[in-house]
Design a protein around this motif. Structure first.
Motif, PDB file in Angstrom:
ATOM      1  N   LEU A 106       0.767  -1.239   0.022  1.00  0.00           N
ATOM      2  CA  LEU A 106       0.023   0.338   0.248  1.00  0.00           C
ATOM      3  C   LEU A 106       0.790   1.260  -0.418  1.00  0.00           C
ATOM      4  N   ALA A 107       2.421   1.089   0.824  1.00  0.00           N
ATOM      5  CA  ALA A 107       3.016   2.526   0.575  1.00  0.00           C
ATOM      6  C   ALA A 107       3.563   2.297  -0.207  1.00  0.00           C
ATOM      7  N   ILE A 108       3.884   1.351  -1.359  1.00  0.00           N
ATOM      8  CA  ILE A 108       4.490   1.341  -2.925  1.00  0.00           C
ATOM      9  C   ILE A 108       3.393   2.420  -3.468  1.00  0.00           C
ATOM     10  N   THR A 109       2.083   1.979  -3.112  1.00  0.00           N
ATOM     11  CA  THR A 109       0.851   2.319  -4.135  1.00  0.00           C
ATOM     12  C   THR A 109       0.262   4.287  -4.034  1.00  0.00           C
ATOM     13  N   VAL A 110       1.179   4.254  -2.394  1.00  0.00           N
ATOM     14  CA  VAL A 110       1.230   5.761  -2.080  1.00  0.00           C
ATOM     15  C   VAL A 110       2.050   6.413  -2.712  1.00  0.00           C
ATOM     16  N   GLU A 111       3.228   6.295  -2.707  1.00  0.00           N
ATOM     17  CA  GLU A 111       4.210   6.910  -3.393  1.00  0.00           C
ATOM     18  C   GLU A 111       4.142   7.139  -4.815  1.00  0.00           C
ATOM     19  N   SER A 112       3.412   6.496  -5.230  1.00  0.00           N
ATOM     20  CA  SER A 112       3.001   6.891  -6.920  1.00  0.00           C
ATOM     21  C   SER A 112       2.768   7.754  -7.297  1.00  0.00           C
ATOM     22  N   LEU A 113       2.148   8.582  -6.004  1.00  0.00           N
ATOM     23  CA  LEU A 113       1.453   9.607  -6.547  1.00  0.00           C
ATOM     24  C   LEU A 113       2.713  11.210  -6.305  1.00  0.00           C
ATOM     25  N   CYS A 114       3.488  10.401  -5.079  1.00  0.00           N
ATOM     26  CA  CYS A 114       4.874  11.426  -5.504  1.00  0.00           C
ATOM     27  C   CYS A 114       5.362  11.435  -7.080  1.00  0.00           C
ATOM     28  N   TYR A 115       5.984   9.859  -7.350  1.00  0.00           N
ATOM     29  CA  TYR A 115       6.959   9.716  -8.771  1.00  0.00           C
ATOM     30  C   TYR A 115       6.346   9.995  -9.962  1.00  0.00           C
ATOM     31  N   MET A 116       5.338   9.561 -10.443  1.00  0.00           N
ATOM     32  CA  MET A 116       3.924   9.495 -11.760  1.00  0.00           C
ATOM     33  C   MET A 116       4.071  11.249 -12.327  1.00  0.00           C
ATOM     34  N   PRO A 117       4.502  12.636 -12.098  1.00  0.00           N
ATOM     35  CA  PRO A 117       4.826  13.645 -11.751  1.00  0.00           C
ATOM     36  C   PRO A 117       6.118  13.831 -12.810  1.00  0.00           C
TER      37      PRO A 117
END
Length: 280
Positions: A106-117
């Protein structure tokens, strides 16, 4: 594709009551529909690339295939080996227990919000750098490269700050289990410190792809992932659990970012084909 993924998953999981199989079918169908739409726009609607209305032949030529293979093969191998590295990373996390596995996922999913931009800016950098090289504009190529990387680092630093501040709230959206929320928030705050250098690696890689420089960056990524992250994760997981694994991840991403910045500022990625401005 993301919108269709949500719609199809809802239909297959809840309306048709297919559970996990429904999730797989929904995602696969969303990708299929999107792929067909993209092929339609590529082969029919695109004025530059459509198969109709243009002179010449679309038969494969050996020099074109060799060039495509030279650029694409390192990227393909990189994705295969990086996928293997993520599997090994999951194997390292698995013995830590179900809570750690859930928090990690779940943390990996949340972190994707940071690196997608960052990945979005990397794609833009690929286009800008490729066009500048095609135009023979050495200074413009370098300017676009530096500007894209700096912008990516600014954006992802900002996103990392938000992730550090709101880590518990973001995890609570993903799970109602307090222990999962606590572990997830802890590792997200560890990872937040690596976001600036992670941005440098992501966007610099996009720059190198635009310059058709894929072999050395792929080797650098694989070296960093397999030799730094996985070895450190295996070492730290024994004493520090999931936070140790994410500390290894943060160290590796910082190391990878520094490697890519070093290569970016050395300038060798521009290649011999990039000359000064072409005068007609």
């Amino acid at each position: 594709m993301c919108v269709l993924d949500v719609v199809f998953n809802y239909i297959f999981i809840y309306v048709l009551d297919m559970g996990v199989r429904g999730a797989a079918l929904g995602t696969g169908l969303a990708e299929l529909v999107t792929a067909l739409l993209m092929l339609y726009f590529l082969l029919v609607r695109s004025e530059m690339l459509s198969l109709k209305g243009h002179r010449g032949s679309f038969r494969l030529k050996s020099d074109t295939v060799k060039t495509a293979f030279k650029i694409g093969a390192p990227m393909g191998l990189q994705h295969v080996l990086m996928g293997g590295a993520y599997v090994v990373s999951t194997i390292i996390v698995a013995p830590l227990g179900t809570v750690a596995i859930a928090a990690n996922s779940l943390a990996i999913t949340v972190e994707s919000l940071c690196y997608m931009p960052g990945y979005g800016l990397a794609e833009a950098a690929t286009t800008l750098v490729g066009q500048s090289i095609g135009a023979g504009q050495r200074l413009l190529t370098r300017s676009f490269a530096y500007m894209s990387v700096v912008l990516g680092m600014i954006v992802m630093t900002f996103m990392g700050v938000l992730m550090w501040i709101f880590a518990p709230e973001l995890m609570s959206v993903m799970s109602p289990v307090e222990e999962i929320i606590a572990q997830g928030a802890q590792v997200l705050r560890i990872e937040a410190w690596a976001e600036p250098m992670f941005a440098a690696a992501i966007v610099s890689n996009g720059v190198f792809i635009g310059a058709a420089d894929t072999l050395k960056p792929a080797a650098m990524s694989l070296l960093s992932m397999w030799c730094v992250r996985l070895s450190l994760a295996a070492l730290l997981a024994r004493d520090y659990g999931l936070p140790g694994v994410w500390t290894a991840m943060a160290i590796e991403l910082t190391f990878r970012g520094l490697l890519f910045l070093w290569r970016l500022f050395r300038g060798n990625w521009q290649g011999k084909s990039v000359g000064e401005k072409i005068t007609v």
